[in-house]
Design an enzyme around this catalytic site. Structure first.
Site, mmCIF file in Angstrom:
data_model
loop_
_atom_site.group_PDB
_atom_site.id
_atom_site.type_symbol
_atom_site.label_atom_id
_atom_site.label_comp_id
_atom_site.label_asym_id
_atom_site.label_seq_id
_atom_site.Cartn_x
_atom_site.Cartn_y
_atom_site.Cartn_z
ATOM 1 C CE LYS A 199 -4.378 -1.861 0.368
ATOM 2 N NZ LYS A 199 -4.897 -1.819 1.488
ATOM 3 C CD GLN A 250 -2.643 -8.929 9.739
ATOM 4 O OE1 GLN A 250 -3.636 -9.293 10.323
ATOM 5 N NE2 GLN A 250 -2.056 -7.772 9.815
ATOM 6 C CG ASP A 260 -2.479 -5.288 1.580
ATOM 7 O OD1 ASP A 260 -3.527 -5.567 1.391
ATOM 8 O OD2 ASP A 260 -2.074 -4.167 2.350
ATOM 9 C CG ASP A 264 -3.837 -5.688 14.232
ATOM 10 O OD1 ASP A 264 -3.967 -4.609 14.339
ATOM 11 O OD2 ASP A 264 -4.103 -6.429 13.108
ATOM 12 C CG ASN A 265 -8.060 -6.673 13.292
ATOM 13 O OD1 ASN A 265 -8.823 -5.981 14.006
ATOM 14 N ND2 ASN A 265 -7.637 -6.459 12.195
ATOM 15 C CD GLU A 290 -7.117 -3.273 16.822
ATOM 16 O OE1 GLU A 290 -7.015 -4.630 16.243
ATOM 17 O OE2 GLU A 290 -7.296 -2.241 16.085
ATOM 18 C CE LYS A 338 -3.694 2.591 9.392
ATOM 19 N NZ LYS A 338 -4.984 2.150 9.347
#
Lengths: 749, 749
Positions: free
Chosen positions: B327, B387, B422, B457-458, B486, B596
């Site tokens: 990104k 991930q 991505d 994260d997630n 999170e 980010k």
């Protein structure tokens, strides 16, 4: 400063059982100690002195324990209902009862999730629901319905699962619309249908469903056809319906399995009628003296009670009555000659709880009464009032079953400074095992004599561990016997009595008079609580004549009868209701010239003029004819503008009708759900009108898609036979002198 | 029609593990089968296929189970709190945390009942509270407080008991007043005091209390004195207080014992500060290119962060970043040359989750960073973002850890029709054990390198059974390591992540903007839920810039900082907050030029002009100085008239102060409870004034008798140093350009 160490319990822990300990108590101590070896401090609870007189007392303390750790599943299932304290106690159901099962079910990611409620029979075989519905979107709360069809110790669980077919339909539809990944989605679909249409999966389907699925698989795999057509053939309504009936379930994740005790139908649905047998056939002579009615004369009332549609004839206590400190008429402290005394002051030289008052008859007479009741299609319920008059044989035989005061006398009942000298409460802590066995023998004696239900007087004044033990023991021997708890007390106590084994409970219904409090309470008893504490609604009892009925006249009695008969599947009537006996003893919410303290010969021919008897008969007839009114957990409240007009309905779905019916009769062709809508005018003095705003979903009148269908439907008043075509917002007017309520059967028309 | 038998599960049950099953999966099947021998159908859940590609999948299904039956006690104790699903999961506490324990306790009859909360240390020794208080009279709800003083697996229970002394005092007082049974009551009292003053009981009392009790016993037994005097001597306040401290307890009835896991203090109380290390020391060259900051340059910020009072320095991922589909700035799909990519697209030829991005440094540099953080009194938290970028080494090494599509390609993340090319999500169902072990090794690697906290994260996009396993394993090896969840998602998922082992959770705080919703949410997270899901309040994160902060200017940032720092014992700040970075990317609730996707070199000298940095420093200083703000379950909300002005307080009682303090320092002489009252003006644009209606009991300002004492008391504003004398209804006015809030210490004055 850290946590403070309390040593208060140490002395008791060290104290040896006092020297006077009976052998049985000592054994109990040993048994308790065994339970407590895992935790150093718990045995403290095992040995206690309960009075100030150094009588050793043994408390069967609960073994500290917790739910074992159950790992979370691949698809989490939490907060399953109905579950009582993690399964510590069992939820209840009755044969044919439709039990809503709920659980919170969710998963990671966007794939489709579903859940199935699974009912496990006592023999371990299982029955599953069709997929549960997500009833609170966003909160992941799923609901389904289970309906056990036999008595016994069932259980249930919820299985969460991934629905790969629904996921694929969702993704493929979106991607085809967006024009991306079409070939890929078809290829994924073809692989998926290899599993969906595998031989084992097909074998479980009906031939029709299997054919539909096989055809879809073939069409989807046919690369000679256009992609859109292949997708369409695999996503028809027919295919989706077939796969809803027999889905492909991945990642099946079961919840824990929770207990569900299934009682016979009468535990949930029944109509009770209460009498004092000594009044039935009592005769007042010209000199003012009385001849008591007897068990034999009381049988003469049975046909009429049965004709009114009652299932249970409930007798207040029939044991001998004490004479010391006997209460006189209207609860006076001095009985006059000829006053029969309160049947709740149990025990005399003629016998105690297992004896029959000589004035009422003999064991043979009781057997005759039971047989006559059965002949009339009714079962017999007996009052179980565990207290003694000073004349009870136990007072001499077992002084250890009472509390002895410092002056050596046996303690009568008190609520200082009030004294109730006609009653000796039983004291359960000196010799719990001995007293338990004695009470059990009383109960078993009456069961042997034909009693199948007990109305338990004031259970909240006896220890709950005693009841839990007694009810479990009786249940093991006689699973058909039903116990109704008369605990008009605080919520925690009432709830806990239900948890530990009482089948039914009197409720606060008698004191819920206004629209909002009535509807709120109906919802409370019909909600998840209804799987533990089954309500029994009584407009009056021999102890209670609420203000609404003191002032509401005949219409008031009609209103409360309609509410009781349709607000709960079990309801009860105290005799004399037909005669609108509504005069209170001044200052007390209780009938004047109360039957507890005197004979009462009623003039039954008046009842037919008043009309209440006819109403009771009609209400029981409607209840028997409509399975919706035989269920508890199926209530919907409807809005109305007028604060004196309230509306609620009960509905049972078509697929539950056959099991719900005692005769198992299948629905007649085209028969849909059974739906009863009740509209009541609470004002006993004046006509009231209101527009209703009906919850069509609650009445089963919207399609599952919520498209607001059924703008018009038919209602038929089961009290009058009149019919109307109604829409969502009908207007009603109810005149108390004509009709206090509509009891409407709702059909799609 | 009875319950329908669903056979849908049969085919799967019969299906043998597919031929491609790796040996490990087969072993797992066998292990599962073993667990399921007790129930015929459960093994269905053990073997499942999760994708459409016939890759065998093994689900470690939960063993169906329920809480064992625990009989009701002689004095019932039900609905104990905090208990999660009957003890299936453990409630949480931290060292020094004051945990409210509640239970419903009741008994038969009129005798006095009481209850004690009992804390059981990991070694089995117990600590008891003084008697619990009946906090909802009529509903039989009792509350007490427990305060563990060390880490480990504690447990607790509630003991209900009969209080014969209180019963006697009640009855004797009434009877003396009524002039009845006086001698009898004195005799009963004398017998009672024989037990109260027995040697073992006296040995447990302080010498003072023992003397008081002994004197009372002697006076009561002294028949030469008038009866009234004997009663009076046995019922003085001194005697009653002594017997409240060490009561005579009869019929002690324990609840089940429930688990309570005690974490270290930082799990409950801490201040976090988030940075992207590559931004710290990043340099933009004149030609527009950048040099990345490094772990070494980032250490230069540590002293200032520590100076602001933060305990934890939290780093976004520092592993190598993928280049495929990288990104660009502002989340554009095409990265430009020099764009560093999102650190959440983890994995490149240089390594995966256990590697360090070469631009940031080496293992030695990381060790240096950790050491510098420790030198500054801070611990290091690392992002755990499970991930992979398409370049992650696992993609080639372990394709079975990803989902393979029908065309053989590895599935990237999608929410159809959106594609996130991505990112390759991990797929946990093909080889759960293998992937689990790999992730565990990643976590252990970072722990070995000095990481003591993980911001996950997630977590809600990975299976919960995976997390439960991972967190249990890490906890067993490293009980000090803390995991922050999170999961900005639906309540059931957030709650369940907390139940299965996450120590802390981000919350909905960021989206609670209005008075009522703020106060309601503060009460929710500080209530019973607070013993399971510990909140971490963040005004912003690198993903979230809520509308209030986009529009509220400096005052808005100040308001949210005060709310976060005092609304939850754990709070966090994302770097740049001091600079009021409040410009969103259009259409998104996220900062423009988001860190980010690019380097961000900030001009820190501006921070001092703005004043937010100073506020953060002051807030952290106040938090450290006031134990009341280090607790969660101690919130009281106060009424205020103005919808823009809200007030709440936190209080810790004097007896809990020493254990609450990390240094264990006892209260200084005369120090009472620590009480902090916060008053906030939510309007960032204008002054607002309001009268408050303070809950004096919540502030600890009424006597236990509720006599409405303390008409005036002192408050000192810890932000400004100003002091006021306040009453129950003070008037406040707050001007956003001067001061957005009062943070007041309340003392009796």
């Amino acid at each position: 400063m850290g946590p403070v160490t309390t040593s208060a319990s140490t002395p008791a822990a060290k104290a040896a059982p006092a020297k006077a300990a009976p052998a049985r108590a000592v054994e109990q101590v040993a048994a308790n100690a065994e339970h407590h070896t895992t935790e150093a401090t718990a045995s403290v609870a095992g040995v206690r002195e309960a009075t100030s007189h150094a009588v050793p007392v043994v408390i069967p303390a609960p073994v500290p324990q917790k739910a074992p750790h159950a790992p979370i599943g691949r698809i989490p299932v939490i907060e399953v209902s109905p579950v009582v304290e993690g399964g510590r106690w069992t939820a209840k159901a009755a044969v044919g009862e439709v039990v809503p099962i709920e659980a919170t079910v969710f998963r990671v990611g966007h794939d489709a999730v579903s859940a199935t409620a699974v009912l496990v029979r006592p023999d371990g075989t299982v029955h599953s629901t069709s997929p549960m519905q997500d009833i609170r979107p966003g909160l992941d709360r799923f609901q389904g319905f289970l309906q056990p069809d036999a008595e016994g110790d069932w259980s249930f669980r919820v299985e969460a699962w991934s629905d790969p077919y629904a996921t694929w339909v969702h993704d493929a539809t979106i991607k085809f619309a967006a024009g991306i990944d079409q070939d890929l989605m078809l290829a994924e679909g073809a692989l998926l249908f290899e599993r969906i249409a595998a031989p084992e999966a097909q074998a479980a389907r009906t031939p029709e469903d299997a054919a539909i699925v096989a055809r879809a698989a073939a069409e989807l795999a046919d690369t000679s056809r256009p992609g859109h057509a292949r997708l369409a053939m695999a996503t028809t309504h027919a295919v989706q319906d077939a796969l809803r009936r027999n889905p492909l379930r991945d990642l099946v994740s079961p919840s824990a399995t929770y207990p569900l005790r299934v009682h016979r139908r009468l535990a949930l649905f029944g109509s009770w009628y209460e009498i004092f047998p000594r009044s039935e056939g009592a005769v007042r002579h010209e000199d003012g003296t009385w001849s008591s009615g007897t068990l034999r004369t009381a049988t003469q009332r049975l046909p009429r009670i049965a004709e009114m549609g009652f299932d249970v004839i409930y007798l207040t206590p029939i044991s001998p009555i004490g004479t010391q400190f006997r209460k006189g008429r209207n609860n006076t402290l001095e009985a006059q000659p000829g006053d029969p005394g309160s049947p709740y002051a149990i025990g005399a030289p003629e016998g105690g709880h297992d004896a029959i008052h000589p004035e009422l008859g003999t064991e043979e007479d009781f057997a005759f009464f039971v047989a006559q009741a059965q002949e009339n299609g009714m079962e017999v319920a007996l009052d179980l009032a565990l207290q003694c008059s000073p004349d009870h044989p136990w007072v001499e035989q077992h002084p250890e079953w009472f509390r002895t005061r410092a002056d050596g006398s046996i303690a009568y009942a008190e609520n200082p400074p009030k004294k109730y000298q006609d009653i000796y409460p039983l004291h359960f802590d000196n010799d719990p095992s001995g007293l338990r066995e004695a009470v059990l023998e009383v109960v078993l004696t009456w069961i042997r004599r034909g009693v199948t239900l007990f109305r338990v007087d004031n259970p909240h004044t006896k220890p709950l561990d005693f009841w839990e033990w007694l009810l479990a023991d009786v249940h093991a021997q006689h699973p058909d016997v039903i116990f109704l708890s008369e605990a008009f007390t605080k919520p925690a106590m009432m709830q806990t009595l239900a948890r530990i084994g009482f089948h039914q409970s009197y409720t606060y219904f008698t004191w819920r008079n206004h629209k909002d409090e009535i509807l709120e309470y109906f919802q409370e008893v019909s909600g998840p609580q209804g799987s533990v504490m089954r309500p029994s609604f009584w407009p009056t009892t021999h102890d209670i004549l609420p203000p609404y009925l003191q002032h509401g006249g005949v219409a008031g009695f009609a209103v409360r009868a309609v509410l009781a008969a349709t607000g709960s599947p079990t309801w009860g009537i105290y005799t004399g209701y037909e005669l609108v006996e509504n005069v209170p003893r001044p200052g007390v919410e209780e009938q004047i010239d109360n039957e507890k303290y005197e004979y009462k010969a009623r003039t039954w021919e008046h009842a037919d003029e008043i009309g209440i008897a006819l109403l009771l008969e009609r209400l029981n007839e409607i209840r028997r004819g409509h399975p919706a009114l035989q269920q508890l957990r199926n209530l919907t409240v409807h809005a109305s503008e007028n604060p004196n007009v309230l509306a609620y309905s009960r509905r049972i779905r078509a697929e539950h009708l056959a099991t719900a019916r005692p005769d198992g009769a299948a629905p007649v062709a085209g028969e849909a759900a059974d739906v009863i809508l009740v509209v009541v005018n609470l004002d006993p003095w004046g006509g009231q009108e209101s527009t209703l705003d009906l919850d069509l979903a609650g009445l089963g009148l919207t399609s599952p898609d919520g498209d607001g269908s059924a703008p018009f439907f038919h209602v038929r008043d089961l009290l009058t036979g009149e019919t109307y075509a109604w829409g969502r917002r009908p207007w009603v007017r109810l005149e108390p002198h004509r009709q206090v309520a509509h009891v409407l059967q709702v059909t799609r028309g």
